[in-house]
Design an enzyme around this catalytic site. Structure first.
Site, PDB file in Angstrom:
ATOM      1  N   SER A  74       3.383 -42.258 -12.224  1.00  0.00           N
ATOM      2  CA  SER A  74       2.358 -42.498 -13.078  1.00  0.00           C
ATOM      3  C   SER A  74       1.110 -41.141 -12.499  1.00  0.00           C
ATOM      4  CB  SER A  74       1.557 -43.137 -11.735  1.00  0.00           C
ATOM      5  OG  SER A  74       1.928 -43.145 -10.112  1.00  0.00           O
TER       6      SER A  74
ATOM      7  N   LYS B   4      -4.136 -35.921  -7.431  1.00  0.00           N
ATOM      8  CA  LYS B   4      -4.200 -37.232  -8.336  1.00  0.00           C
ATOM      9  C   LYS B   4      -5.223 -37.814  -7.829  1.00  0.00           C
ATOM     10  CE  LYS B   4      -0.474 -40.375  -9.046  1.00  0.00           C
ATOM     11  NZ  LYS B   4       0.473 -41.401  -8.761  1.00  0.00           N
TER      12      LYS B   4
ATOM     13  N   SER C 200       6.926 -41.183  -8.952  1.00  0.00           N
ATOM     14  CA  SER C 200       5.460 -41.032  -9.515  1.00  0.00           C
ATOM     15  C   SER C 200       5.380 -39.521  -9.772  1.00  0.00           C
ATOM     16  CB  SER C 200       4.363 -42.077  -9.113  1.00  0.00           C
ATOM     17  OG  SER C 200       4.723 -43.298  -9.598  1.00  0.00           O
TER      18      SER C 200
END
Ligand SMILES: [Mg+2]
Ligand SMILES: [Zn+2]
Lengths: 485, 497, 99
Positions: free
Chosen positions: B150, B75, B174
């Site tokens: 996310s 990420k 997330s």
């Protein structure tokens, strides 16, 4: 109307740890700008703090020395505000649960001991340094160096217990001595190791309440604190005298021009949005750690001066001077262990202090040159009257610059000292024989003639006899052996 | 080029082949790029930073370990010295970190090769990966839908086959919610088990790095490599991490909680059907169902949005245009340096949350909001503790719906927040959660594409071994060929090895 | 507690964000909606729910040793938008008051 001032101090003490408060960068700064920084103290994304054990221990020792209550569980908090020399735009400090609460600092003023109460002592991190606007081509800029960012600080807050600037100066002088004594900080105000802000208000003398207070910053010397406070108190008196009211505000003291400048007034008051630092667990200080820290405390300065006075029977003044510096007191006691205390304090107070002053030496430097053992041995001989006054001073000077014990130095400088009766008695008898008149006069009670006879013996000895010894021998001889025939 | 479908292999198998010399390390690392990425990456947009040259040199330098040659996407909020770290935000435009996050160091030590950074909602604030400065990521199962968020980029990348493993971060779901939307496994470990050093903070007391993988076994493998104390993160646990090597030992005798009141209303029937399916499989595998009532999720949502935003408002203060990242060109004085840089550098959702958090902490409101939320958090934590005295783990939805349409919730913050209603609790309580895919939902009335369906397993602190055993049981019990049969797309893979 | 436009202005100021007057009302509404929602917490029984630290607290303190991850000026300044001879540069700091 008569007003009295009410003052509270907020002191920041920079700890002399090896590494910073929350990262392992060197806490020493001042070299190349931004050289001692890492992701943590530069506030890089993703970096996390880790509290320094030695900093907590230093805070603990200061707290215990001042009789504070230590919280077994204290909490780090974030103080949020934007400022360019603050890498994260929040400072990690302690807020509603500080490490130490209460306590007091005893201060001797005009011979009497005053105790100034403390509110709290807590741990926090220092900011970087910003260097103020300088023109840069077309535009003015400020520059920032983060070497100091994250250096451990103790914040010590007093109760509003001061009424005179002089009290504040005395308090800071004592505090500075204490942090040096505990070896947790260099305590130099000019260098920023010790910083002081003050909250000042005035009220009708004797009334209970508190007036509107102002915050006085930038007090970077003890003298500056005294003068800055005097200026602010005068300013507030002036405002009230003209029927005005004191505005809550923050002022900067400009020591060079002895001027105050209002920096921030109430409407710009901050909202720091304190909350517990989620990156650090509760700071746990076990009872065992506290006891261990207490055990490691040295005898405290105010206690030590009193003990020196009592134990060695030296004047309070001497005890205060010697007790002012931990190294000096240690040196003195090491000497006093070998020779008479009064004698030791006389020599330390006069000759040793003079050398320190003239040569700008530290006590440590001095004791490397003249160890307490060497000094003690010297004092023993002085006490035993083996070194006549002038020769003793000369010997001290030689010791200061040369190695070797007393006999070796006498040897090196070709000085013989006669103090042994075996050596002196023949001379004494000879002089008595050669000067029967004065001898008789002395026996008849004319004590003054003794001096003449001593002089004769000294002459015979070639100046190497110790006068005190000669005197004693003469007295004994003249008292005893009356003429036979 | 590889015709050996290397990209379909579990990480463990791929690493074994590289270590045995059967597969060249570059080939293993590039398998996804040479295969499915050609077709899918341009449409899905899962990756925001990658460089072929960097991948090559990383592959060449890779150490020998259990993950040797395994490509891993990170990420965009995990710091690495190779590739930029921008948190999907303009304010970090062009930022390259001078250090590796601890979890990244551990991956590299194990031989994994970081292939780049995956897309995300700016600073992990979002549930759809629509709030990214680089534009949205799309769900590979239906390009009109979101991958969740996310960590949508890493989830989608694992789903379409770019890499067998990816790391995300999970502050309120997330990792688990996008894993559900994309049909892959997603683990949020117990708070303090994985180091946060090098993970750009959102809500420090809630953040944990999480794992995406296609197989329960790969999750176990990576968990074993990443879990453990980190001297650079004072919130990691000192005690030894639980042993997950028993992930294949089944669920016989385990009790799973069944808090049906949580999905009595407002939950997509397809999600409920998935739960029933998973429950049936668990029972078939020898676990027993323990029905009970549980605290409604609304409380968690309320608590979460106060705690997370309060911490975020402080964590994001450091982005000011002074030391790194974006600085607004017109900033003649300090005030405008800060306000212009931040107002221009942060997107609207991030600004909204910073304001909310600032409000919750500000003078006069602290007690009513932040403090109340902290007390509510203590209460929620207690609710879980009580629940886990009656069961070994809980079965519940990962999200109230399947993947929703792009744009469906962007205009309604609260609706977006509510899509995390089932995941937030684990972050508030610091407990582990695992998303387990259960196959594809039937076509909806609108006749759209069939979407992945998943369930979430929650356990008490350090229950990762149990969650993985249950996840594996579902993986096994579920019709092994379900995905590949139901779903003809190239990036479908067999769930069983 | 409904959020007023002034509240929004005040917190925007604290957060160093500037909300154009035009967007102030919209922001106020969005924040108010969330704030109304979190009011749900008041329905929760919070007796004996003391706010405590949630972080695991068994991590030891750091020993006072220098080592490590020092960056050195060059790396430290590499990402700076404005720098000069080893310093970060910012607009003039006039209010020289670090609280
Ligand atoms: Mg302070
Ligand atoms: Zn550092």
């Amino acid at each position: 109307m008569a007003y009295e001032a009410v003052i509270g101090l907020e002191c920041h003490i920079q700890l002399s740890t090896r590494s910073k408060m929350f990262c392992d960068c060197p806490a020493a700064f001042g070299n190349q700008p931004n050289a001692n920084v890492c992701p943590v103290c530069l506030g890089l994304p993703g970096a996390l703090p880790r509290a320094n054990h030695a900093a907590v221990d230093a805070a603990l020792r200061l707290g215990l020395a001042l009789g504070c209550g230590v919280c077994n569980e204290s909490v780090f908090a974030r103080k949020n505000y934007f400022y360019p020399d603050m890498p994260k735009n929040y400072q990690i400090t302690q807020y509603d649960r500080p490490l130490c609460e209460g306590g007091a600092l005893p201060v001797r003023m005009e011979g009497a001991e005053r105790r100034f109460d403390l509110t709290r002592i807590h741990l926090e991190e220092d900011t970087g340094k910003s260097f103020h606007p300088e023109r840069h081509g077309d535009r003015p800029v400020s520059r920032v160096d983060f070497n100091r960012a994250g250096v451990p600080l103790l914040e010590l807050v007093t109760e509003p217990v001061f009424h005179e600037p002089a009290e504040c100066a005395a308090f800071l002088t004592e505090l500075r001595r204490l942090v040096r004594w505990l070896q947790i900080s260099e305590g130099d105000m000019e260098k920023g190791h010790l910083r002081c802000d003050a909250n000042v208000s005035i009220r009708p003398a004797g009334s209970g309440g508190l007036g509107t207070k102002t915050e006085l910053k930038n007090l970077n010397s003890i003298r500056g604190v005294e003068r800055g406070l005097a200026a602010e108190i005068a300013r507030q008196r002036g405002v009230l005298a003209l029927g005005g009211t004191v505005e809550q505000s923050t002022l900067l003291y400009d020591a060079d021009h002895d001027k105050l400048a209002v920096m921030r007034s109430k409407e710009h008051a901050h909202d720091y949005r304190y909350f517990p630092e989620p990156d650090l667990p509760t700071l746990r200080v076990s009872a065992a750690w506290i006891e261990d820290a207490r055990a490691r405390l040295p005898e405290l300065p105010w206690k030590r001066a009193a003990r020196l006075e009592a134990q060695y029977g030296i004047p309070a003044y001497d005890a205060a001077v010697i007790g002012d510096q931990r190294e000096l007191a240690d040196y003195f006691e090491a000497c006093a262990a070998l020779a008479d205390g009064k004698l030791a304090s006389n020599w330390v107070m006069t000759e040793v202090m003079r050398v320190l002053k003239d040569r700008g030496w530290s006590v440590t430097r001095w004791s490397e040159r003249v160890s307490a053992a060497r000094m003690g041995a010297f004092l023993e001989r002085v006490a035993a009257r083996e070194l006549p006054g002038p020769l003793a001073k000369q010997m001290f000077a030689w010791m200061t610059d040369e190695d070797g014990d007393v006999p070796a130095l006498l040897e090196r400088h070709g000085v013989r000292v006669q103090s042994a009766a075996s050596e002196l008695l023949p001379l004494v008898r000879a002089v008595i024989a050669e000067h029967p008149g004065p001898a008789a006069q002395y026996r008849a009670g004319k004590a003054a003639t003794l001096g003449f006879l001593v002089g004769q013996v000294m002459k015979k000895s070639g100046g190497q006899a110790v006068p005190q010894a000669v005197q004693e021998l003469l007295r004994a001889e003249l008292a005893g052996g009356a003429d036979g025939e | 080029m590889s015709d050996r479908m290397l990209w379909k292999l579990p990480a463990e198998t791929l690493a074994a082949r590289v270590r045995s010399g059967a597969v060249a390390i570059e080939e293993a690392v590039e398998a996804g790029f040479d295969g499915p990425a050609r077709e899918w990456e341009p449409r899905v947009h899962a990756v925001v930073h990658t460089e072929a040259a960097a991948r090559r040199s990383a592959a060449a330098a890779a150490s020998d370990g259990p993950l040797r040659g395994v490509p891993v996407l990170l990420k965009d909020n995990l710091c690495t010295t190779d590739y930029l770290t921008t948190c999907g935000s303009k304010i970090l435009a062009g930022y390259r970190a001078p250090y590796d996050a601890t979890v990244v160091t551990r991956l590299r030590t194990a031989g994994a090769v970081v292939i780049g950074k995956g897309n995300m909602d700016e600073f992990a604030m979002g549930s759809s990966t629509e709030f990214s400065a680089y534009g949205p990521t799309r769900n590979p199962y239906d390009l009109a839908r979101v991958p969740g968020g996310s960590s949508g980029g890493p989830a989608a990348a694992v789903a379409y086959g770019l890499c067998p493993i990816a790391l995300g971060s999970d502050t309120g779901g997330s990792v688990r919610q996008p894993a559900a939307f994309c049909g892959v496994f997603g683990l949020k470990p117990t708070y303090g088990r994985f180091s946060r050093y090098g993970l750009v903070a959102f809500g420090s007391s809630l953040d944990q790095v999480g794992i995406f993988a296609r197989h329960a076994g790969d999750v176990a493998l990576v968990y074993g490599l990443l879990a453990g104390e980190d001297p650079f993160d004072a919130t990691t646990r000192r005690s030894a991490a639980p042993d997950v090597s028993g992930w294949e030992s089944g669920v016989r005798g385990l009790r799973f909680g069944w808090p049906a009141n949580l999905w009595a209303e407002g939950v997509d029937p397809a999600v409920v059907e998935g739960l029933e399916r998973a429950a049936a499989w668990l029972e078939r595998a020898g676990a027993s169902r323990v029905p009970f009532e549980f605290l409604p999720g609304e409380y968690s949502v309320a608590t979460y949005y106060l705690v997370a935003t309060a911490e975020a408002s402080s964590n994001l203060a450091r982005f000011d245009g002074v030391r790194y990242g974006f600085r607004h060109p017109e900033s003649a004085d300090l005030r405008s340096l800060y306000t212009r840089t931040r107002s221009d550098g942060f997107g609207p959702e991030v600004q909204r949350r910073i304001l909310l958090g600032t409000y919750a902490l500000s003078a006069g409101y602290y007690d009513a909001y932040y403090l109340t939320a902290q007390r509510a958090r203590a209460r929620i934590r207690r609710e879980y503790e009580t629940a886990f005295t009656r069961c070994d783990f809980m079965l519940l939805p990962a999200a109230p719906t399947l993947a929703f349409r792009i744009g469906e919730k962007t205009s309604d913050p609260l609706a977006m927040y509510l899509s995390d209603i089932f995941t937030l609790g684990a972050n508030l309580a610091g407990i582990p959660g695992l998303t387990v895919p259960v196959g594809l939902a039937p076509e909806d009335a609108a006749g759209g594409a069939r979407l992945p369906c998943a369930v979430q397993l929650l356990g008490p602190e350090d229950a990762e071994p149990i969650l993985l055993r249950a996840g594996r049981a579902i993986e096994m019990e579920g019709d092994a060929t379900r995905l590949s049969r139901d779903h003809s797309r190239e990036f479908a893979w067999p769930t069983k090895r | 507690m409904p959020i007023s436009r002034d509240d929004v202005r005040r917190i925007a100021e604290l957060a160093r964000l500037e909300i154009p007057e035009g967007q102030l009302e919209r922001m106020r509404e969005e924040l108010s909606e969330v704030i109304d929602f979190v009011a749900a917490l008041n329905r929760l029984d919070l007796t004996e729910c003391e706010p405590t630290s949630f972080a695991p607290a068994d991590a030891p303190l750091r020993e006072d040793v220098v080592n490590g991850r020092r960056l050195g000026a060059e790396v430290a300044l590499a990402a700076a938008p404005d720098r000069e001879d080893g310093f970060f540069r910012v607009p003039p700091i006039v209010e020289n008051l670090n609280p």
